[in-house]
Write a protein that holds these residues in place. Sequence first.
Motif, PDB file in Angstrom:
ATOM      1  N   UNK B  12     -57.371-106.987-103.489  1.00  0.00           N
ATOM      2  CA  UNK B  12     -57.880-105.941-102.630  1.00  0.00           C
ATOM      3  C   UNK B  12     -58.696-104.958-103.450  1.00  0.00           C
ATOM      4  N   UNK B  13     -59.966-104.839-103.079  1.00  0.00           N
ATOM      5  CA  UNK B  13     -60.831-103.854-103.732  1.00  0.00           C
ATOM      6  C   UNK B  13     -60.932-102.651-102.841  1.00  0.00           C
ATOM      7  N   UNK B  78     -49.194-101.179 -97.521  1.00  0.00           N
ATOM      8  CA  UNK B  78     -50.172-101.012 -96.443  1.00  0.00           C
ATOM      9  C   UNK B  78     -50.844-102.329 -96.084  1.00  0.00           C
ATOM     10  N   UNK B  81     -48.441-104.154 -93.995  1.00  0.00           N
ATOM     11  CA  UNK B  81     -48.357-103.557 -92.664  1.00  0.00           C
ATOM     12  C   UNK B  81     -49.565-103.902 -91.806  1.00  0.00           C
ATOM     13  N   UNK B  82     -50.625-104.411 -92.422  1.00  0.00           N
ATOM     14  CA  UNK B  82     -51.822-104.774 -91.660  1.00  0.00           C
ATOM     15  C   UNK B  82     -52.835-103.653 -91.574  1.00  0.00           C
ATOM     16  N   UNK B  83     -52.634-102.574 -92.344  1.00  0.00           N
ATOM     17  CA  UNK B  83     -53.587-101.471 -92.328  1.00  0.00           C
ATOM     18  C   UNK B  83     -54.823-101.841 -93.137  1.00  0.00           C
ATOM     19  N   UNK B  84     -54.610-102.434 -94.296  1.00  0.00           N
ATOM     20  CA  UNK B  84     -55.722-102.952 -95.096  1.00  0.00           C
ATOM     21  C   UNK B  84     -55.766-104.465 -94.976  1.00  0.00           C
ATOM     22  N   UNK B  85     -56.976-105.001 -95.056  1.00  0.00           N
ATOM     23  CA  UNK B  85     -57.125-106.459 -95.095  1.00  0.00           C
ATOM     24  C   UNK B  85     -57.453-106.857 -96.523  1.00  0.00           C
TER      25      UNK B  85
END
Lengths: 234, 250
Positions: B12-13, B78, B81-85
Amino acid sequence: MMYRRSVLGQFWITISMIVTFAAIGTVFGFIFNSPVIQYLPYLGCGLVFFNFLSLLLNDGASSFIAAEGFIRQLALEPIVYFLRSVWKTFFVLLHNALALALLFVFFPQGFSPATLLVIPGLVIAAAGTSGLALALAMLATRYRDVPQIVSAVVQVCFYITPIVWLPEALPVSVRDVILTWNPFTHLIAVMREPLLNTYPSLHTWATALGLAAAFIALGAGAYLWRRRQLAFWV
Amino acid sequence: MTTHLHLSDVSLDYPVYHQSSRKLSRELIRLATGGQLDRDEQRRVTVRALSDISARLEVGDRVGLVGQNGSGKSTLLKLLAGIYRPTSGTLSREGVVGSLLDISLGMSPDATGRENIYLRGVLQGLSRREITQLVPGIIEFSGLGDFIELPMRTYSSGMLLRLAFSISTVLSPDILLMDEWLAVGDAAFQAKAEERLHEVVSRTSILVIASHSANLIRSQCNRVIYLEHGRLIADGTPDDVLPLYFSSAD
């Protein structure tokens, strides 16, 4: 929630609109020397509908920024925060419509099938403007100068849209340019003219519909393209 | 499908928009100057928050996330939780995710305690009717009594947290995400809260909790994931992994 602890509550919206009618109506009624019975309903519709569209754009454009805390913490589809803003704006419209209804009691415009066209007019203008607002909301979340730009542009549009002034007051050459290239003119016309008991021209309908379709495509496109980025942008 | 969280090569960037790159004028200047003047601005700063994480969390896993500040624990939560992809890699998630990350989010100081139960409840994915059924239990547990009818701005911070806790812990998700163990209220309430939290945790199929407390992790977790600079350093039983982390901290 905003009006908790105030006595008149949300009816301040209605009251301030009535005061605006009275103030602008008196001054500009004299300037344009037009009969109050025609001018006031024209002005009232224009103000209420412009207010509606401008709030859709201004509040909508900041809706993701305002929901920053939620977007960072909840895995909800972010469009709900935008729809919340649209919903809120619709309620403000209802309160202003009350002021308008009062105006129509004193200055009746008559009722005909044409009047009912206000409903499709409202749907077209609201949907189209919401589409534009969604596109702006995406842009505004990424580039934080956008809300200020939107509010400045909308402010200018208020003066170049026939709301306070009558189109007939302008020389034809200027009038054509301003009326044709200003989206607000068409979007407001499809809501205002039915209430003044006239049929909007086919050209007006077509333009409003075309604008609405383009704006919705723009908003939906921008949202679908970049909605995953919103959690990083806020 | 059974409840699971599968990560394979997840990276994740995190783009960083510092003040100047956020401004539209910069972009316009860049256009106008053909990209010559602002070459530095053109390179968008990104932080690699998570790097090639692979892990398979299955039913019964009680995972403790350890790592120094900034090692990617919260970002990983996060992401789960599905907040970030993920920027790259895949995350497969099955099951209802509940989080106790920010328990007072969405509560409004001008609304009464009772109204806030509805506001919070909706955010937790409950329907109006479901909330109405839960309201008496929540009020009872919070111990707020008649204060529940007053605007929340009149509450002390302890009362506010007690209410937030009482609402947030009525849910029973398949996957529970936590950032540190919650401890709220005075001594009497803490004991009650502890018990409630244990119930919620025991009901979930998968628990993921970020923590700096070795005691907590030993008592709650059967698996520990150790992150450092967004990389997965170790993944195993608490006995194997905890010494690794705590020795590196010394």
